[in-house]
Design an enzyme around this catalytic site. Sequence first.
Site, PDB file in Angstrom:
ATOM      1  N   TYR A 145     -21.596  -8.362  16.333  1.00 45.17           N
ATOM      2  CA  TYR A 145     -22.517  -7.370  16.939  1.00 45.17           C
ATOM      3  C   TYR A 145     -22.360  -7.014  18.237  1.00 45.17           C
ATOM      4  CZ  TYR A 145     -25.752  -9.479  13.294  1.00 45.17           C
ATOM      5  OH  TYR A 145     -26.222  -9.876  11.942  1.00 45.17           O
ATOM      6  N   LYS A 187     -15.164 -17.188   6.871  1.00 38.40           N
ATOM      7  CA  LYS A 187     -14.472 -16.648   5.642  1.00 38.40           C
ATOM      8  C   LYS A 187     -13.104 -16.409   5.970  1.00 38.40           C
ATOM      9  CE  LYS A 187     -16.065 -14.111   2.475  1.00 38.40           C
ATOM     10  NZ  LYS A 187     -16.273 -14.634   1.072  1.00 38.40           N
ATOM     11  N   ASP A 237     -19.879 -17.681   2.041  1.00 30.02           N
ATOM     12  CA  ASP A 237     -20.830 -17.354   0.755  1.00 30.02           C
ATOM     13  C   ASP A 237     -21.128 -18.540  -0.052  1.00 30.02           C
ATOM     14  OD1 ASP A 237     -17.956 -17.613   0.600  1.00 30.02           O
ATOM     15  OD2 ASP A 237     -17.834 -16.237  -1.171  1.00 30.02           O
ATOM     16  N   ASP A 263     -26.752 -15.300  11.564  1.00 26.53           N
ATOM     17  CA  ASP A 263     -28.104 -14.402  11.405  1.00 26.53           C
ATOM     18  C   ASP A 263     -28.711 -14.643  10.079  1.00 26.53           C
ATOM     19  OD1 ASP A 263     -29.857 -12.730  11.720  1.00 26.53           O
ATOM     20  OD2 ASP A 263     -28.613 -10.906  12.080  1.00 26.53           O
ATOM     21  N   ASP A 301     -31.673 -17.508   8.390  1.00 31.44           N
ATOM     22  CA  ASP A 301     -33.141 -16.900   7.713  1.00 31.44           C
ATOM     23  C   ASP A 301     -33.009 -17.688   6.456  1.00 31.44           C
ATOM     24  OD1 ASP A 301     -33.644 -15.739   9.678  1.00 31.44           O
ATOM     25  OD2 ASP A 301     -33.645 -13.583   8.832  1.00 31.44           O
TER      26      ASP A 301
END
Length: 370
Positions: free
Chosen positions: A143, A194, A227, A251, A255
Site C-alpha cells: 500500500y 506467501k 491463502d 487487510d 475482515d
Amino acid sequence: MAANRKLLILPGDGIGPEVMVQVRRIVDWFDKHRAVGFDILEQPVGGAAYDLHGTPLTDEALSEAMEADAVLLGAVGGPQYDNVPRDKRPEAGLLRLRKEMDLFANLRPALVFDALVDASTLKREVVEGLDILILRELTAGVYFGEPRGIETLADGTRRAIDTQIYTESEIRRVAEVGFELARKRGNRLHSVEKANVMESGVFWREVVSTLHADDFSDVELHHMYADNCAMQLVRWPKQFDVIVTDNLFGDILSDCAAMLTGSLGMLPSASLGAEDETGRRRAMYEPVHGSAPDIAGKDMANPLATILSFAMMLRYSFGLADDAELVERAVQNALAAGCRTSDILGPGMQPVSTNQMGDAILGELDRLAT
Ligand code: NAD
C-alpha cells in the site's frame, strides 16, 4: 495516587459522536469508581474538522494526538464529502494521523460473545467461545511501496505497478509485538505470508524465524500461507491464538476474521506505535465500523465496538487488565440479559437505543463493582 492519563477523544462524523457520548459516560464512571483517572481533550476530525477548519486534521489535533497517552476515535466520512478534493477528504485526516503517529501494528480481536453465537453465519460449534487476535502491519508493504502508478509504454499499451517492500526492521518490530501479545494470551503465534511465491514472503518467514529463535523460543510458532489461512479461518478458527501478517494480507484476513463474529457494531481495534525510551507507545483505539450515515442521528447505533475499544485501551496502553475485563464483562452481561441494539437483535427481542445500551453497561458496571 497515579497521575491522570491523557486521553484525546476524536468523535468524528456520522454515528461517531453518538457512540462516543456513551464512552464518555463510562470514562466518568471510571473517574468516580476506580483508581485510574483521565484528563480528556476533544477535537473534531474528518468531515467535522473539514466543516469547521477546511482540513480533516488540524495541526492542533495532531500535536495533541502525539502528546496524548492514548487516542480514541469514533469514525469519519460521509456522502456529503464525496466531491471534496482527495487530500481534504475525511479519510485523509485518519491516514495522516496513523502515519504521523507511526502506528505500525493494527490489532483486531475477533471475540464471539456467548449471547451472540447465533449472529455468526458459521455453525455454533465452529465459533462458540472464539477469541483470536489478528495483528496487521499497517504502515509498509504494497500500500506504500514505490514505484507505483499507471503508465503508458512505448508501444502505447498501459500497465499498472504496485510494489511490495518490507525492510527487516519493519517485519521485526511487528513480529515482536505479535510474540509479546501471544505470551499474554495463549502463547501461540501464526505468521502468515506467501513464501511459496513471493520474495518478500521468504524474507518475512526468515526474519520471524530468527527473532523466534533469538528471543521468543518459548512461544509456539507456526508459519502459514495466506491463502491457507483464509481457508482455516472459516474451517476451524479456534486453532488460532494470534496471527501476524503484512498490510495487504492483514487487510483481507482481518475482515474475514471479523465476520466470524457476525456483527460490525461489536468489533474494536487498536493501532500501536513503537515504544519510546520510557516504555510508552503511541496508540489509537477505534471501532472497525465506519460512520454509518444511514442510521446517524437516530439514536440506534451500537456503541459496543467503541466501548470495547476503550477496554482495549485500558489493557494495551495502561496495563489495566482487570479494568478492561470489567468493561468486557459488563458488555457480556448486558448482552446476556437481552439488551440489544437493532444490528444484533435476536428473534422476538425489542431493540434498545444507543443511550439505553449505555445505561445497561453502566448498570452492569455498578453491579460488578459492588
Ligand atoms: P459502515 O461501517 O459505516 O456501515 C456499514 C453498515 O453497517 C451500515 O448499514 C451501518 O448502518 C451498519 N453499522 C455500522 N456500524 C454500526 C453500528 N455501530 N451500529 C449499528 N449499525 C452499524 O460502512 P460504510 O457504509 O461502507 O461507510 C460509511 C462511511 O464511513 C464512508 O464514508 C466510509 O468511508 C466511512 N468509513 C470510515 C471508517 C473509519 O472511520 N475508520 C471505516 C469504514 C468506513
